[in-house]
Design a protein around this motif. Structure first.
Motif, PDB file in Angstrom:
ATOM      1  N   PHE A   1       4.163  -4.345 -16.265  1.00  0.00           N
ATOM      2  CA  PHE A   1       4.456  -3.229 -17.163  1.00  0.00           C
ATOM      3  C   PHE A   1       5.724  -2.467 -16.767  1.00  0.00           C
ATOM      4  N   GLY A   2       6.476  -2.994 -15.806  1.00  0.00           N
ATOM      5  CA  GLY A   2       7.779  -2.438 -15.483  1.00  0.00           C
ATOM      6  C   GLY A   2       7.798  -1.309 -14.481  1.00  0.00           C
ATOM      7  N   GLN A   3       6.697  -1.041 -13.834  1.00  0.00           N
ATOM      8  CA  GLN A   3       6.623   0.015 -12.818  1.00  0.00           C
ATOM      9  C   GLN A   3       6.817  -0.640 -11.441  1.00  0.00           C
ATOM     10  N   TYR A   4       8.072  -0.818 -11.057  1.00  0.00           N
ATOM     11  CA  TYR A   4       8.378  -1.633  -9.884  1.00  0.00           C
ATOM     12  C   TYR A   4       8.036  -0.960  -8.556  1.00  0.00           C
ATOM     13  N   ILE A   5       8.318   0.325  -8.426  1.00  0.00           N
ATOM     14  CA  ILE A   5       8.058   1.011  -7.155  1.00  0.00           C
ATOM     15  C   ILE A   5       6.555   1.077  -6.854  1.00  0.00           C
ATOM     16  N   PRO A   6       5.703   1.485  -7.817  1.00  0.00           N
ATOM     17  CA  PRO A   6       4.261   1.454  -7.515  1.00  0.00           C
ATOM     18  C   PRO A   6       3.739   0.047  -7.232  1.00  0.00           C
ATOM     19  N   ALA A   7       4.338  -0.958  -7.879  1.00  0.00           N
ATOM     20  CA  ALA A   7       3.904  -2.335  -7.634  1.00  0.00           C
ATOM     21  C   ALA A   7       4.199  -2.741  -6.197  1.00  0.00           C
ATOM     22  N   VAL A   8       5.382  -2.404  -5.715  1.00  0.00           N
ATOM     23  CA  VAL A   8       5.731  -2.736  -4.332  1.00  0.00           C
ATOM     24  C   VAL A   8       4.819  -1.988  -3.356  1.00  0.00           C
ATOM     25  N   MET A   9       4.470  -0.756  -3.701  1.00  0.00           N
ATOM     26  CA  MET A   9       3.555   0.003  -2.840  1.00  0.00           C
ATOM     27  C   MET A   9       2.175  -0.664  -2.793  1.00  0.00           C
ATOM     28  N   LEU A  10       1.671  -1.108  -3.932  1.00  0.00           N
ATOM     29  CA  LEU A  10       0.367  -1.778  -3.963  1.00  0.00           C
ATOM     30  C   LEU A  10       0.413  -3.084  -3.175  1.00  0.00           C
ATOM     31  N   TRP A  11       1.515  -3.845  -3.338  1.00  0.00           N
ATOM     32  CA  TRP A  11       1.643  -5.093  -2.580  1.00  0.00           C
ATOM     33  C   TRP A  11       1.748  -4.824  -1.087  1.00  0.00           C
ATOM     34  N   GLY A  12       2.369  -3.707  -0.730  1.00  0.00           N
ATOM     35  CA  GLY A  12       2.451  -3.330   0.680  1.00  0.00           C
ATOM     36  C   GLY A  12       1.074  -3.048   1.265  1.00  0.00           C
ATOM     37  N   VAL A  13       0.256  -2.337   0.505  1.00  0.00           N
ATOM     38  CA  VAL A  13      -1.120  -2.067   0.954  1.00  0.00           C
ATOM     39  C   VAL A  13      -1.884  -3.378   1.099  1.00  0.00           C
ATOM     40  N   ALA A  14      -1.727  -4.267   0.130  1.00  0.00           N
ATOM     41  CA  ALA A  14      -2.414  -5.563   0.195  1.00  0.00           C
ATOM     42  C   ALA A  14      -1.948  -6.352   1.418  1.00  0.00           C
ATOM     43  N   GLY A  15      -0.652  -6.315   1.692  1.00  0.00           N
ATOM     44  CA  GLY A  15      -0.117  -7.017   2.862  1.00  0.00           C
ATOM     45  C   GLY A  15      -0.660  -6.454   4.162  1.00  0.00           C
ATOM     46  N   ILE A  16      -0.746  -5.143   4.252  1.00  0.00           N
ATOM     47  CA  ILE A  16      -1.289  -4.513   5.463  1.00  0.00           C
ATOM     48  C   ILE A  16      -2.745  -4.911   5.660  1.00  0.00           C
ATOM     49  N   ILE A  17      -3.505  -4.941   4.567  1.00  0.00           N
ATOM     50  CA  ILE A  17      -4.916  -5.332   4.664  1.00  0.00           C
ATOM     51  C   ILE A  17      -5.038  -6.779   5.139  1.00  0.00           C
ATOM     52  N   MET A  18      -4.212  -7.670   4.586  1.00  0.00           N
ATOM     53  CA  MET A  18      -4.285  -9.073   4.991  1.00  0.00           C
ATOM     54  C   MET A  18      -3.872  -9.252   6.456  1.00  0.00           C
ATOM     55  N   LEU A  19      -2.847  -8.524   6.887  1.00  0.00           N
ATOM     56  CA  LEU A  19      -2.450  -8.594   8.294  1.00  0.00           C
ATOM     57  C   LEU A  19      -3.557  -8.062   9.205  1.00  0.00           C
ATOM     58  N   LYS A  20      -4.235  -7.021   8.755  1.00  0.00           N
ATOM     59  CA  LYS A  20      -5.341  -6.466   9.534  1.00  0.00           C
ATOM     60  C   LYS A  20      -6.461  -7.497   9.680  1.00  0.00           C
ATOM     61  N   LEU A  21      -6.771  -8.190   8.598  1.00  0.00           N
ATOM     62  CA  LEU A  21      -7.813  -9.214   8.672  1.00  0.00           C
ATOM     63  C   LEU A  21      -7.382 -10.372   9.562  1.00  0.00           C
TER      64      LEU A  21
END
Length: 54
Positions: free
Chosen positions: A25-45
């Motif tokens: 939907f074109g909201q690039y900054i929030p998308a990168v923030m969500l992907w960052g959270v997902a990446g942190i969670i995966m690294l934690k696991l």
């Protein structure tokens, strides 16, 4: 019941999918923030899994 590790993984996947939807939907900054959270969670696991292997 679902184990805590699987529950955290499901939450991580949810954040990754939500990031993709937001990116669509074109909201690039929030998308990168969500992907960052997902990446942190995966690294934690992955960190937990690495400790268990030794």
């Amino acid at each position: 019941m679902v184990s805590q590790k699987k529950a955290i993984g499901i939450i991580g996947i949810f954040f990754a999918v939500a990031g993709g939807v937001v990116w669509f939907f074109g909201q690039y900054i929030p998308a990168v923030m969500l992907w960052g959270v997902a990446g942190i969670i995966m690294l934690k696991l992955n960190k937990r899994h690495a400790k268990k292997r030794r």
